[in-house]
Structure formats: structure tokens, C-alpha cells
Design an enzyme around this catalytic site. Structure first.
Site, PDB file in Angstrom:
ATOM      1  N   LYS A  31       0.840  -1.219   0.000  1.00  0.00           N
ATOM      2  CA  LYS A  31       0.000   0.000   0.000  1.00  0.00           C
ATOM      3  C   LYS A  31       0.866   1.258   0.000  1.00  0.00           C
ATOM      4  CE  LYS A  31      -1.978   1.738   3.971  1.00  0.00           C
ATOM      5  NZ  LYS A  31      -1.687   3.175   4.064  1.00  0.00           N
ATOM      6  N   ASN A  32       1.780   1.326   0.943  1.00  0.00           N
ATOM      7  CA  ASN A  32       2.544   2.568   1.095  1.00  0.00           C
ATOM      8  C   ASN A  32       3.556   2.779  -0.029  1.00  0.00           C
ATOM      9  OD1 ASN A  32       1.060   3.066   3.322  1.00  0.00           O
ATOM     10  ND2 ASN A  32       2.692   2.750   4.821  1.00  0.00           N
ATOM     11  N   CYS A  53      -6.081   7.775   8.856  1.00  0.00           N
ATOM     12  CA  CYS A  53      -6.332   7.254  10.205  1.00  0.00           C
ATOM     13  C   CYS A  53      -6.093   8.315  11.264  1.00  0.00           C
ATOM     14  CB  CYS A  53      -5.413   6.068  10.489  1.00  0.00           C
ATOM     15  SG  CYS A  53      -6.007   4.543   9.773  1.00  0.00           S
ATOM     16  N   ARG A  85      -1.472  15.176  12.671  1.00  0.00           N
ATOM     17  CA  ARG A  85      -0.652  14.826  11.514  1.00  0.00           C
ATOM     18  C   ARG A  85      -0.429  16.081  10.664  1.00  0.00           C
ATOM     19  NH1 ARG A  85      -2.182   8.815   9.462  1.00  0.00           N
ATOM     20  NH2 ARG A  85      -0.146   8.982   8.508  1.00  0.00           N
ATOM     21  N   ASP A 110       3.882   1.091  12.235  1.00  0.00           N
ATOM     22  CA  ASP A 110       2.741   0.368  11.665  1.00  0.00           C
ATOM     23  C   ASP A 110       2.637  -1.076  12.172  1.00  0.00           C
ATOM     24  OD1 ASP A 110       2.055   2.630  10.320  1.00  0.00           O
ATOM     25  OD2 ASP A 110       2.611   1.920   8.324  1.00  0.00           O
ATOM     26  N   ARG A 169      -8.873  -0.622   3.940  1.00  0.00           N
ATOM     27  CA  ARG A 169      -7.997   0.418   3.376  1.00  0.00           C
ATOM     28  C   ARG A 169      -6.637  -0.147   2.980  1.00  0.00           C
ATOM     29  NH1 ARG A 169      -6.848   5.011   7.079  1.00  0.00           N
ATOM     30  NH2 ARG A 169      -5.331   5.131   5.410  1.00  0.00           N
TER      31      ARG A 169
HETATM   32  C1  UD1 Z   1       3.840   7.115   6.291  1.00  0.00           C
HETATM   33  C2  UD1 Z   1       2.978   5.878   6.114  1.00  0.00           C
HETATM   34  C3  UD1 Z   1       2.436   5.403   7.456  1.00  0.00           C
HETATM   35  C4  UD1 Z   1       3.569   5.222   8.456  1.00  0.00           C
HETATM   36  C5  UD1 Z   1       4.438   6.471   8.536  1.00  0.00           C
HETATM   37  C6  UD1 Z   1       5.673   6.279   9.415  1.00  0.00           C
HETATM   38  C7  UD1 Z   1       2.031   6.171   3.896  1.00  0.00           C
HETATM   39  C8  UD1 Z   1       0.816   6.452   3.072  1.00  0.00           C
HETATM   40  N1  UD1 Z   1       1.869   6.201   5.227  1.00  0.00           N
HETATM   41  O1  UD1 Z   1       2.972   8.130   6.801  1.00  0.00           O
HETATM   42  O2  UD1 Z   1       1.755   4.176   7.244  1.00  0.00           O
HETATM   43  O3  UD1 Z   1       3.018   4.962   9.726  1.00  0.00           O
HETATM   44  O4  UD1 Z   1       4.892   6.839   7.209  1.00  0.00           O
HETATM   45  O5  UD1 Z   1       6.434   5.230   8.953  1.00  0.00           O
HETATM   46  O6  UD1 Z   1       3.093   5.886   3.382  1.00  0.00           O
HETATM   47  N2  UD1 Z   1       5.180  14.977  10.628  1.00  0.00           N
HETATM   48  C9  UD1 Z   1       5.212  16.328  10.917  1.00  0.00           C
HETATM   49  N3  UD1 Z   1       5.108  17.209   9.887  1.00  0.00           N
HETATM   50  C10 UD1 Z   1       4.973  16.796   8.588  1.00  0.00           C
HETATM   51  C11 UD1 Z   1       4.950  15.408   8.309  1.00  0.00           C
HETATM   52  C12 UD1 Z   1       5.052  14.529   9.357  1.00  0.00           C
HETATM   53  O7  UD1 Z   1       5.326  16.736  12.074  1.00  0.00           O
HETATM   54  O8  UD1 Z   1       4.897  17.643   7.692  1.00  0.00           O
HETATM   55  C13 UD1 Z   1       5.247  14.015  11.750  1.00  0.00           C
HETATM   56  C14 UD1 Z   1       3.954  13.182  11.821  1.00  0.00           C
HETATM   57  O9  UD1 Z   1       2.946  13.870  12.529  1.00  0.00           O
HETATM   58  C15 UD1 Z   1       4.435  11.956  12.521  1.00  0.00           C
HETATM   59  C16 UD1 Z   1       5.865  11.791  11.992  1.00  0.00           C
HETATM   60  O10 UD1 Z   1       6.239  13.064  11.485  1.00  0.00           O
HETATM   61  O11 UD1 Z   1       4.481  12.182  13.895  1.00  0.00           O
HETATM   62  C17 UD1 Z   1       5.994  10.743  10.923  1.00  0.00           C
HETATM   63  O12 UD1 Z   1       5.217  11.086   9.814  1.00  0.00           O
HETATM   64  P1  UD1 Z   1       5.595  10.686   8.318  1.00  0.00           P
HETATM   65  O13 UD1 Z   1       6.912   9.988   8.294  1.00  0.00           O
HETATM   66  O14 UD1 Z   1       5.410  11.892   7.472  1.00  0.00           O
HETATM   67  O15 UD1 Z   1       4.454   9.644   8.000  1.00  0.00           O
HETATM   68  P2  UD1 Z   1       3.439   9.654   6.801  1.00  0.00           P
HETATM   69  O16 UD1 Z   1       4.158   9.937   5.526  1.00  0.00           O
HETATM   70  O17 UD1 Z   1       2.238  10.454   7.136  1.00  0.00           O
END
Ligand code: UD1
Length: 419
Positions: free
Chosen positions: A22-23, A116, A121, A306, A398
């Protein structure tokens, strides 16, 4: 409301194949918007998040079709459209349209993404990267990106965000000049996106490290790409077999990507046989797993957030006291109250749980509140002797394709109940 009924306590034995990741596929779907021609995704998982991204691509004018399990996207005739709150509600992956739309059309207008509910986020790191690349961002109820020309930049991420790294890549591949991303995320899904983009004509080096260098190219070309197996789905089936007992071969599971998941399980007494084409996992009904001393979620190659919920479910049944700390998302312990209903002894303190393993869990009616949490409740229900019902199927859909069928193939007594 739909639920899954499980008559637990039955060992899981046999062999199953793994769906595509998925990711990995979600960012590639966003990237397909950059390609003026047909991109074909082989081994594409048929899951709700993919359907949601595909529907958005259609809304953006791309031609999308499924042909015998292959997802085809032709973005030649795509055009920019506003993506509203409803469009963005289903999957977090939609935020990658910010980079893709800006790179292709010089403009993007979209609502904040859904996905989720596992804590705040924010998207500040996505915006930081795009601003550095020359995109003018206005943020109110919607996020607007505008640019006449994106140009290469030097970007240092304060945290290695997976999504922000991917969004930056989508813009940088078509930027004028060279971009360097420092403290970039190293997750396999970032690596796969880099390979996908390079196969489409991009020039990305440093792949798999925290320092990515992207030399902008004029355009990308169509390609065929096979989506790699889903490491989190593989990890979930591993925990299911270890919770219920049994012996199963997960065909296609990538040993390298699962190192941080397998190691603590081995230390807890699980038996693994690692092969080039998959993983055999085994636990005899008599041998209880030992507790995990201390597990902390971390960016890759650390233990994945995850898999945290599924490990809490396993810890609930292990011999001894486990401590599991969540450092990535702030509210990702939705399973705790449900597992406690089954008799689990779990003490939650801010971002940490202390789990005192019990000999068995009792069957229950359980409510899943997020994707991996629902999977974790199913893992627990597979171990609990008797009839459990697990709600939250809409979350499971999902990310998991054929979850019930796969577990049935392993001998589980499990049924989907549409009610
Ligand atoms: C992706 C994965 C998700 C996984 C996560 C961490 C997808 C679609 N989803 O989510 O399944 O759990 O990586 O491995 O690939 N953050 C900020 N500011 C930002 C972006 C992120 O503060 O602009 C924080 C988030 O709130 C969170 C942390 O960084 O606490 C990690 O987020 P991130 O690595 O961006 O995860 P996702 O890309 O949302």
C-alpha cells in the site's frame, strides 16, 4: 455494520502470497500524474486506499482502468482541479498530490488530508520542502501551491518524514537544477518511489540513504512497474501465526525489509526460516512467546510504528512483562482498551505501554478504530478460544486485500459478516 467473526484458538498452517505494498503504490500513483502517457502497475493491491487515489486521478482527468489485476493510469490528458475535503478524507496518501500537481501544472489547491486518526498529523515538513523548491504556499482551509518555475534546492528535514520526502521528490525530479535532500526518510517505500521515478527517466542518487540527490529532468516517460510485497501486511500475518500458533510460509515476504520486526520476535522465541522467496514462521502451541524487553518505534531501519499495535496484541499473550514505546505518532494506542476487554493486562502511560502477558485472552466484541489497530484486534481474536466479532472492517479494507480469505487458507475459522 460489517464485522469479521472469528472462532479463535485454531493454529494457522499453510502458505499464502503477499499483496503489493500500500505505502509503496500510493506515492507512485501520485507520481503517475507527472507522466504524460500510460503507466501500468503490476501486482497492485486492490484496497480502498488505492481505489481512493485512483478516483482522484480520474477527477484530475487521468484515464484509469483495472486490467486483470493490473492498474493502468494514463495522465496524458490530466488537468488541475481543486481537491476538496471529501476528496482528501479517505487516505493520507492524497497529500502527495500537492507535489505532483505543482510539478505538473505549476498549481495545486487541496484540502488538508484525512486518513487514520492516530494523533496530530501536520504537513509543515511537506510545505517546508516545497517552499524551498520555489513553490509559493498559502494555507487556510485549503492548501494552495503556485509556481512558475521550481528550481533545485538544498533541503534539510528536521525529521525524516516519509511523506514529506516523497512530496519533495515529486517536485524535485522535474525541477530546474539539482536538489539535495538531507535527513530524508529511508523507508523502503521511499526507496521504491526513487526506483520507480528513475525507471521513468528521473535522475536520483543516494537511494536508501538519508542524503538524496536529484538532478531535474525535462520530462518523465511511461513505464510498467511491479509493486513490491507489503512488509506491514507480511508482519501482520507473522504476528497472526505467532498469536494463534502454527506454521506458515509467506511467499514473497522481503526478509531485508522485515529485519526490525523479525529480530525481537526471534529473541522472544519465535522460529523463522528465511528464504530468498519468502519467510517461514512457526510457533508450536506448547511454546509460549517470551515478553519483549523493550521495543521503541522509530524511523526505518528501526521498528515500524505500523507494527506497534500488532506487537501489543502479541505482548498481551507473552510470558513476562513487555514495554512498548510509540515515538512516531502521539495517539496510536487505540487497541489498548479493546485488548483489556479480552482480559489483557496493559498499563498505558502517555506514549508507552507496559504489558503483563496473560496465558489466554477471552473472545469479545471488539471495535477497531484505525487500520493497523483493527488488524491487531483480529490477531488477538485469532488466539482467543471462542467466538469474537471485530468491527472496523472499513479501516482494514484500506490496506489489506483478501485478509479473511488468506486466513481461511491458513485454516482459521473466520467469516466476513456484512450484517
Ligand atoms: C507514512 C505511512 C504510514 C507510516 C508512517 C511512518 C504512507 C501512506 N503512510 O505516513 O503508514 O506509519 O509513514 O512510517 O506511506 N510529521 C510532521 N510534519 C509533517 C509530516 C510529518 O510533524 O509535515 C510528523 C507526523 O505527525 C508523525 C511523523 O512526522 O508524527 C511521521 O510522519 P511521516 O513519516 O510523514 O508519515 P506519513 O508519511 O504520514
Amino acid at each position: 455494520m460489517a464485522c469479521i467473526q472469528i472462532s479463535g484458538g485454531c493454529p494457522l498452517c499453510g502458505e499464502i502470497g503477499l499483496q503489493g505494498s500500500k505505502n509503496a503504490v500510493l506515492p507512485m500513483l501520485a507520481a503517475s500524474l507527472l507522466i504524460p502517457g500510460e503507466t501500468r502497475f503490476f501486482h497492485c493491491p486492490d484496497i480502498a486506499d488505492v481505489r481512493a487515489m485512483a478516483a482522484l486521478l480520474q477527477k484530475l482527468g487521468a484515464a484509469v482502468s483495472w486490467d486483470k489485476g493490473v492498474l493502468c493510469v494514463n495522465a496524458a490528458g490530466a488537468h488541475p482541479v481543486v481537491l476538496n475535503e471529501k476528496d482528501m478524507a479517505d487516505t493520507r496518501g492524497c497529500i502527495l498530490f500537492l507535489g505532483a500537481l505543482t510539478a505538473r501544472f505549476g498549481q495545486a489547491r487541496l484540502a488538508h488530508p484525512g486518513g487514520c486518526v492516530i494523533g496530530k498529523r501536520p504537513v509543515d515538513l511537506h510545505l517546508l520542502a516545497l517552499k524551498a523548491l520555489g513553490v509559493v504556499i498559502e494555507e487556510s482551509e485549503v492548501i494552495c501551491g503556485r509556481t512558475k518555475l521550481v528550481s533545485g534546492a538544498e533541503i534539510v528535514f528536521p525529521f525524516p518524514s516519509v511523506g514529506a520526502t516523497q512530496n519533495a521528490l515529486l517536485v524535485a525530479v522535474l525541477a530546474a537544477g539539482t536538489t539535495r535532500l538531507h535527513n530524508a526518510a529511508k523507508e523502503p517505500e521511499v526507496v521504491h518511489l526513487c526506483h520507480f521515478l528513475n525507471m521513468a527517466g528521473a535522475k536520483i542518487s543516494g537511494i536508501g540513504t538519508a542524503h538524496l540527490e536529484i538532478e531535474g529532468v525535462g520530462k518523465l516517460h511511461p513505464l510498467d512497474y511491479t509493486i513490491p510485497p507489503d512488509r506491514i501486511v507480511a508482519g501482520t500475518y507473522i504476528t497472526a501465526v505467532l498469536a494463534a500458533g502454527g506454521k506458515a510460509f509467506l511467499k514473497g515476504a522481503d526478509v531485508g525489509e522485515l529485519f526490525s520486526v523479525i529480530e525481537p520476535l526471534k529473541a522472544a522465541g519465535a522460529e523463522f526460516h528465511l528464504f530468498a522467496d519468502g519467510i517461514l514462521v512457526k510457533r508450536s502451541a506448547k511454546a509460549r512467546l517470551r515478553a519483549f524487553d523493550y521495543i521503541k518505534t522509530e524511523p526505518y531501519p528501526g521498528f515500524p510504528t505500523d507494527m506497534q499495535s500488532q506487537f501489543v496484541a502479541l505482548a498481551a499473550l507473552s510470558d513476562g512483562v513487555s514495554i512498548i514505546e510509540e515515538t512516531i505518532f502521539e495517539a496510536r494506542f487505540g487497541v489498548v482498551s479493546e485488548l483489556k476487554k479480552m482480559g489483557a493486562k496493559i498499563y498505558l502511560n502517555e506514549n508507552k505501554v507496559v504489558v503483563e502477558g496473560v496465558l489466554s485472552l477471552s473472545p469479545e466484541t471488539l471495535i477497531g478504530r484505525d487500520l493497523r489497530g483493527t488488524a491487531a484486534l483480529l490477531v488477538a481474536a485469532l488466539a482467543a478460544k471462542g467466538e469474537s466479532r471485530v468491527f472496523g472492517v472499513e479501516y482494514l479494507m484500506r490496506g489489506y486485500e483478501g485478509f479473511v480469505e488468506n486466513l481461511k487458507a491458513l485454516g482459521a475459522r473466520i467469516e466476513f459478516d456484512a450484517l
